[in-house]
Scaffold this motif. Structure first.
Motif, mmCIF file in Angstrom:
data_model
loop_
_atom_site.group_PDB
_atom_site.id
_atom_site.type_symbol
_atom_site.label_atom_id
_atom_site.label_comp_id
_atom_site.label_asym_id
_atom_site.label_seq_id
_atom_site.Cartn_x
_atom_site.Cartn_y
_atom_site.Cartn_z
ATOM 1 N N GLN A 28 4.267 -7.454 -2.431
ATOM 2 C CA GLN A 28 3.258 -6.775 -1.621
ATOM 3 C C GLN A 28 3.908 -5.614 -0.864
ATOM 4 O O GLN A 28 5.019 -5.736 -0.352
ATOM 5 N N VAL A 29 3.198 -4.496 -0.828
ATOM 6 C CA VAL A 29 3.742 -3.252 -0.275
ATOM 7 C C VAL A 29 2.724 -2.650 0.690
ATOM 8 O O VAL A 29 1.520 -2.651 0.423
ATOM 9 N N LEU A 30 3.240 -2.147 1.804
ATOM 10 C CA LEU A 30 2.418 -1.390 2.745
ATOM 11 C C LEU A 30 3.111 -0.068 3.006
ATOM 12 O O LEU A 30 4.301 -0.034 3.319
ATOM 13 N N ILE A 31 2.371 1.021 2.867
ATOM 14 C CA ILE A 31 2.887 2.335 3.231
ATOM 15 C C ILE A 31 2.235 2.722 4.552
ATOM 16 O O ILE A 31 1.004 2.796 4.654
ATOM 17 N N THR B 94 7.996 -8.827 0.411
ATOM 18 C CA THR B 94 7.203 -7.833 1.139
ATOM 19 C C THR B 94 8.026 -6.590 1.436
ATOM 20 O O THR B 94 9.179 -6.686 1.871
ATOM 21 N N LEU B 95 7.419 -5.429 1.210
ATOM 22 C CA LEU B 95 8.015 -4.140 1.552
ATOM 23 C C LEU B 95 7.066 -3.386 2.466
ATOM 24 O O LEU B 95 5.855 -3.351 2.213
ATOM 25 N N ILE B 96 7.617 -2.785 3.514
ATOM 26 C CA ILE B 96 6.858 -1.857 4.344
ATOM 27 C C ILE B 96 7.629 -0.547 4.377
ATOM 28 O O ILE B 96 8.776 -0.507 4.831
ATOM 29 N N ALA B 97 6.995 0.513 3.868
ATOM 30 C CA ALA B 97 7.593 1.844 3.894
ATOM 31 C C ALA B 97 7.032 2.590 5.095
ATOM 32 O O ALA B 97 5.829 2.835 5.175
ATOM 33 N N ASP B 98 7.895 2.911 6.022
ATOM 34 C CA ASP B 98 7.512 3.612 7.250
ATOM 35 C C ASP B 98 7.809 5.094 7.061
ATOM 36 O O ASP B 98 8.966 5.512 7.132
ATOM 37 N N THR B 99 6.756 5.884 6.822
ATOM 38 C CA THR B 99 6.969 7.309 6.566
ATOM 39 C C THR B 99 7.356 8.066 7.830
ATOM 40 O O THR B 99 7.933 9.141 7.744
ATOM 41 N N ARG B 100 7.058 7.504 8.993
ATOM 42 C CA ARG B 100 7.431 8.172 10.246
ATOM 43 C C ARG B 100 8.941 8.146 10.460
ATOM 44 O O ARG B 100 9.550 9.166 10.768
ATOM 45 N N SER B 101 9.541 6.967 10.313
ATOM 46 C CA SER B 101 10.990 6.888 10.545
ATOM 47 C C SER B 101 11.795 6.951 9.247
ATOM 48 O O SER B 101 13.008 6.826 9.273
ATOM 49 N N LYS B 102 11.094 7.141 8.110
ATOM 50 C CA LYS B 102 11.758 7.325 6.807
ATOM 51 C C LYS B 102 12.639 6.130 6.460
ATOM 52 O O LYS B 102 13.809 6.268 6.144
#
Length: 196
Positions: free
Chosen positions: A192-195, A67-75
């Motif tokens: 599985q990825v969540l942006i 699992t990957l979660i890309a947090d665009t807020r905290s980069k």
């Protein structure tokens, strides 16, 4: 009793506050440094400390696959192995603006070492000098790329390390080449990825 603050008193008070640490230190010049009280500046918030903690349980029901979660807020890109026994955090670049940011659930559908790069029509409209690039040191996708189920959205490396920790991409999530090489080995097709 009323205290009246004149301009001269305010300037004198401000100057005393600015110079007080230096004056205090000057008054101790005959005392060995090891015996003097340390003057410690207040802590500053740095970019690396701005990562926020992400819990996979808030977004997925189980960790039955990588699992990957890309947090665009905290980069930051968060990685969990199957079962959650291995957790890693990677600094990233994120899309330049909200229009370029696609959020939601997706997965890795293809992987490539030494990817070539083709600018999208909208990228060429913004910068007509852009052209397709083969693998190499000038390629914006770096050394490794993991393609998401959304067309033209990729988790990839970059040769331009200045982009990491910034809003600098045209929609992709980028990280250092050595970090994407590590992730490439850890993330199979179907991850599985969540942006966010």
């Amino acid at each position: 009793m009323t205290i009246r603050l004149t301009r001269r008193a305010a300037v004198t008070t401000a100057a005393a506050a600015v110079f007080a640490p230096g004056l205090a230190r000057a008054a101790t010049q005959d005392i060995p440094m090891a015996e003097q009280e340390a003057l410690i500046p207040p802590a500053e918030r740095r970019n690396t400390s701005s990562y926020r903690e992400i819990s996979w349980e808030e977004h997925f029901t189980r960790l039955d696959r990588v699992t990957l979660i890309a947090d665009t807020r905290s980069k930051a890109l968060h990685y969990w192995s199957v079962g959650g026994t291995d957790y890693r955090l990677y600094p990233t670049s994120v899309p330049m603006n909200e229009e370029l940011t696609k959020r939601g659930y997706t997965e890795i559908v293809r992987k490539k070492i030494g990817p070539s790069w083709t600018p999208t029509p909208s990228m060429i409209a913004n910068d007509p000098s852009l052209h397709p690039m083969p693998p190499g040191p000038d390629n914006p996708l770096g050394t490794h790329a993991m393609y998401l189920s959304w067309p033209a959205y990729i988790i990839h490396g970059t040769h331009d390390t200045r982009k990491i920790g910034r809003r600098s991409s045209s929609g992709c999530i980028g990280t250092f080449n050595e970090k994407i090489a590590e992730l490439y080995e850890l993330c199979p097709i179907g991850t599985q990825v969540l942006i966010l």
